[in-house]
Design a protein around this motif. Structure first.
Motif, PDB file in Angstrom:
ATOM      1  N   SER A 138      63.273  -3.045  33.166  1.00  0.00           N
ATOM      2  CA  SER A 138      63.625  -1.843  32.786  1.00  0.00           C
ATOM      3  C   SER A 138      62.969  -1.501  31.860  1.00  0.00           C
ATOM      4  O   SER A 138      63.541  -2.095  30.197  1.00  0.00           O
ATOM      5  N   PHE A 139      62.366  -0.453  31.438  1.00  0.00           N
ATOM      6  CA  PHE A 139      62.023   0.048  29.723  1.00  0.00           C
ATOM      7  C   PHE A 139      62.228   1.225  30.203  1.00  0.00           C
ATOM      8  O   PHE A 139      61.129   2.302  30.083  1.00  0.00           O
ATOM      9  N   CYS A 140      63.558   2.038  29.320  1.00  0.00           N
ATOM     10  CA  CYS A 140      63.931   3.793  29.660  1.00  0.00           C
ATOM     11  C   CYS A 140      63.203   3.987  28.393  1.00  0.00           C
ATOM     12  O   CYS A 140      62.610   3.041  27.274  1.00  0.00           O
ATOM     13  N   PHE A 141      62.848   4.999  28.389  1.00  0.00           N
ATOM     14  CA  PHE A 141      61.421   6.242  27.591  1.00  0.00           C
ATOM     15  C   PHE A 141      62.650   7.278  26.519  1.00  0.00           C
ATOM     16  O   PHE A 141      62.797   7.005  25.575  1.00  0.00           O
ATOM     17  N   GLN A 142      64.139   6.894  27.207  1.00  0.00           N
ATOM     18  CA  GLN A 142      64.813   7.697  26.315  1.00  0.00           C
ATOM     19  C   GLN A 142      66.055   6.943  25.378  1.00  0.00           C
ATOM     20  O   GLN A 142      66.359   5.430  25.879  1.00  0.00           O
ATOM     21  N   ASP A 143      66.402   7.805  24.673  1.00  0.00           N
ATOM     22  CA  ASP A 143      66.981   6.410  23.287  1.00  0.00           C
ATOM     23  C   ASP A 143      68.318   6.926  23.616  1.00  0.00           C
ATOM     24  O   ASP A 143      69.409   6.331  23.245  1.00  0.00           O
ATOM     25  N   ASP A 144      68.657   8.353  23.677  1.00  0.00           N
ATOM     26  CA  ASP A 144      70.184   9.337  23.571  1.00  0.00           C
ATOM     27  C   ASP A 144      70.978   8.507  25.276  1.00  0.00           C
ATOM     28  O   ASP A 144      69.969   9.508  25.599  1.00  0.00           O
ATOM     29  N   PHE A 145      71.537   8.113  25.308  1.00  0.00           N
ATOM     30  CA  PHE A 145      72.509   8.723  26.554  1.00  0.00           C
ATOM     31  C   PHE A 145      73.970   8.742  26.108  1.00  0.00           C
ATOM     32  O   PHE A 145      74.916   8.289  25.098  1.00  0.00           O
ATOM     33  N   VAL A 146      74.364   9.881  27.105  1.00  0.00           N
ATOM     34  CA  VAL A 146      75.954  10.031  26.922  1.00  0.00           C
ATOM     35  C   VAL A 146      77.235   9.492  27.376  1.00  0.00           C
ATOM     36  O   VAL A 146      77.803   8.900  27.497  1.00  0.00           O
ATOM     37  N   GLU A 147      76.489   8.735  28.428  1.00  0.00           N
ATOM     38  CA  GLU A 147      77.435   8.073  29.973  1.00  0.00           C
ATOM     39  C   GLU A 147      76.492   6.847  31.037  1.00  0.00           C
ATOM     40  O   GLU A 147      74.875   7.520  30.630  1.00  0.00           O
ATOM     41  N   PRO A 148      76.147   5.695  31.128  1.00  0.00           N
ATOM     42  CA  PRO A 148      75.430   5.251  32.076  1.00  0.00           C
ATOM     43  C   PRO A 148      75.031   5.838  33.353  1.00  0.00           C
ATOM     44  O   PRO A 148      75.591   6.770  34.155  1.00  0.00           O
ATOM     45  N   GLY A 149      73.178   6.238  33.129  1.00  0.00           N
ATOM     46  CA  GLY A 149      73.031   7.475  34.651  1.00  0.00           C
ATOM     47  C   GLY A 149      72.730   8.331  33.949  1.00  0.00           C
ATOM     48  O   GLY A 149      72.433   9.293  34.186  1.00  0.00           O
ATOM     49  N   VAL A 150      73.487   9.200  32.595  1.00  0.00           N
ATOM     50  CA  VAL A 150      73.246  10.061  32.216  1.00  0.00           C
ATOM     51  C   VAL A 150      72.292  10.386  30.886  1.00  0.00           C
ATOM     52  O   VAL A 150      72.990   9.732  29.815  1.00  0.00           O
ATOM     53  N   LEU A 151      71.528  11.008  30.541  1.00  0.00           N
ATOM     54  CA  LEU A 151      70.202  10.618  29.498  1.00  0.00           C
ATOM     55  C   LEU A 151      70.891  11.684  28.199  1.00  0.00           C
ATOM     56  O   LEU A 151      71.945  13.053  29.208  1.00  0.00           O
ATOM     57  N   GLY A 152      70.763  12.349  27.696  1.00  0.00           N
ATOM     58  CA  GLY A 152      71.830  13.219  26.196  1.00  0.00           C
ATOM     59  C   GLY A 152      70.524  14.384  26.223  1.00  0.00           C
ATOM     60  O   GLY A 152      68.830  13.457  27.198  1.00  0.00           O
ATOM     61  N   ASP A 153      70.425  15.060  25.450  1.00  0.00           N
ATOM     62  CA  ASP A 153      69.590  15.569  25.272  1.00  0.00           C
ATOM     63  C   ASP A 153      67.745  15.116  24.282  1.00  0.00           C
ATOM     64  O   ASP A 153      68.051  13.963  23.986  1.00  0.00           O
ATOM     65  N   VAL A 154      66.481  15.730  25.111  1.00  0.00           N
ATOM     66  CA  VAL A 154      65.365  15.772  24.887  1.00  0.00           C
ATOM     67  C   VAL A 154      65.110  15.957  23.439  1.00  0.00           C
ATOM     68  O   VAL A 154      65.830  16.876  23.438  1.00  0.00           O
ATOM     69  N   GLN A 155      65.267  15.150  22.559  1.00  0.00           N
ATOM     70  CA  GLN A 155      65.131  14.980  20.805  1.00  0.00           C
ATOM     71  C   GLN A 155      63.843  16.098  20.783  1.00  0.00           C
ATOM     72  O   GLN A 155      64.467  16.785  20.048  1.00  0.00           O
ATOM     73  N   PHE A 156      63.001  16.787  21.428  1.00  0.00           N
ATOM     74  CA  PHE A 156      61.700  17.879  21.212  1.00  0.00           C
ATOM     75  C   PHE A 156      61.231  18.203  22.390  1.00  0.00           C
ATOM     76  O   PHE A 156      60.803  17.876  23.713  1.00  0.00           O
ATOM     77  N   GLU A 157      62.557  19.222  22.770  1.00  0.00           N
ATOM     78  CA  GLU A 157      62.641  19.894  24.006  1.00  0.00           C
ATOM     79  C   GLU A 157      61.110  20.556  24.463  1.00  0.00           C
ATOM     80  O   GLU A 157      60.544  20.245  25.648  1.00  0.00           O
ATOM     81  N   ASN A 158      59.771  20.645  23.415  1.00  0.00           N
ATOM     82  CA  ASN A 158      58.817  21.713  23.702  1.00  0.00           C
ATOM     83  C   ASN A 158      57.286  20.248  24.044  1.00  0.00           C
ATOM     84  O   ASN A 158      56.292  20.800  24.129  1.00  0.00           O
ATOM     85  N   ILE A 159      58.117  19.183  23.673  1.00  0.00           N
ATOM     86  CA  ILE A 159      56.830  18.118  23.832  1.00  0.00           C
ATOM     87  C   ILE A 159      56.704  17.631  25.196  1.00  0.00           C
ATOM     88  O   ILE A 159      57.972  17.074  25.665  1.00  0.00           O
ATOM     89  N   GLU A 160      55.743  17.465  26.075  1.00  0.00           N
ATOM     90  CA  GLU A 160      56.293  17.070  27.899  1.00  0.00           C
ATOM     91  C   GLU A 160      56.453  15.833  27.382  1.00  0.00           C
ATOM     92  O   GLU A 160      56.960  15.120  28.215  1.00  0.00           O
ATOM     93  N   GLU A 161      56.145  14.695  26.418  1.00  0.00           N
ATOM     94  CA  GLU A 161      55.721  13.566  26.797  1.00  0.00           C
ATOM     95  C   GLU A 161      57.572  13.078  26.549  1.00  0.00           C
ATOM     96  O   GLU A 161      57.935  11.884  27.144  1.00  0.00           O
ATOM     97  N   TYR A 162      58.643  13.665  26.486  1.00  0.00           N
ATOM     98  CA  TYR A 162      59.844  13.218  26.159  1.00  0.00           C
ATOM     99  C   TYR A 162      60.150  13.137  27.702  1.00  0.00           C
ATOM    100  O   TYR A 162      61.698  12.845  27.547  1.00  0.00           O
ATOM    101  N   TYR A 163      59.477  13.898  28.404  1.00  0.00           N
ATOM    102  CA  TYR A 163      59.927  13.988  30.121  1.00  0.00           C
ATOM    103  C   TYR A 163      60.043  13.115  30.632  1.00  0.00           C
ATOM    104  O   TYR A 163      59.136  13.301  31.507  1.00  0.00           O
ATOM    105  N   CYS A 164      60.146  11.845  30.511  1.00  0.00           N
ATOM    106  CA  CYS A 164      59.651  10.789  31.150  1.00  0.00           C
ATOM    107  C   CYS A 164      61.281   9.025  31.171  1.00  0.00           C
ATOM    108  O   CYS A 164      61.478   9.072  30.202  1.00  0.00           O
ATOM    109  N   LEU A 165      61.109   9.397  32.144  1.00  0.00           N
ATOM    110  CA  LEU A 165      61.931   8.207  32.314  1.00  0.00           C
ATOM    111  C   LEU A 165      61.994   6.836  31.972  1.00  0.00           C
ATOM    112  O   LEU A 165      62.750   6.337  31.792  1.00  0.00           O
TER     113      LEU A 165
END
Length: 176
Positions: free
Chosen positions: A122-149
């Motif tokens: 698996s190759f996760c698109f996000q770098d920021d994790f709160v804990e396993p299975g929980v993503l942190g805040d999206v870096q740029f909320e208005n850029i749609e491509e940041y909403y990819c698992l």
């Protein structure tokens, strides 16, 4: 790296009033690659098949004539969609590619330096994790491509072999 480019998907902000369900890119590449494994692109098909047969003898890989295990792609898509909903990421996109053992071995070698197949990468698109299975805040909320698992690659034949090994082991333990 493994024969084709996986298109980058674009999810949507779940907080947006017009949020839509994320896309699921589901690809079955096993029929393209089964029986053909090579380390260099200028080999001919006979050499590729021979390499596969040699690898099979030493690494328990399927032979080039191994029938492809049928997968119910619509059911798999529904399962992925339900899993995203349960995890709380229904507006995020995700990609899953089904591959053969020789292809998984090549991807595993190129990405992790491990020269053997495995069940899933698996190759996760996000770098920021709160804990396993929980993503942190999206870096740029208005850029749609940041909403990819992210992207997942699954070796169906490897998983089937491991399930069979586990079944046999379980039955042997039950007999004791």
């Amino acid at each position: 790296r493994h024969g084709h480019q996986i298109p980058r998907l674009f999810g949507s902000n779940p907080k947006s009033p017009d949020a839509k369900p994320g896309q699921i890119n589901l690809t079955d590449d096993r029929d393209i690659f089964i029986g053909h494994y090579n380390d260099d692109d200028d080999s001919d098909d006979d050499k590729n098949t021979q390499i596969t047969e040699n690898n099979n003898k030493h690494n328990n890989l399927p032979s080039p004539t191994t029938p492809i295990i049928p997968i119910d792609l619509p059911a798999l898509r529904r399962t992925i969609d339900l899993t995203r909903q349960i995890l709380g990421y229904p507006t995020y996109d995700v990609s899953l590619t089904l591959v053969s053992s020789p292809t998984m071995r090549q991807i595993n070698r190129e990405t992790r330096g491990v020269d053997s197949p495995t069940d899933v990468l698996s190759f996760c698109f996000q770098d920021d994790f709160v804990e396993p299975g929980v993503l942190g805040d999206v870096q740029f909320e208005n850029i749609e491509e940041y909403y990819c698992l992210g992207d997942m690659v699954l070796d169906v034949e490897y998983v089937a072999r491991r399930c069979e090994e586990d079944r046999v082991r379980f039955e042997e333990e039950e007999e004791r």
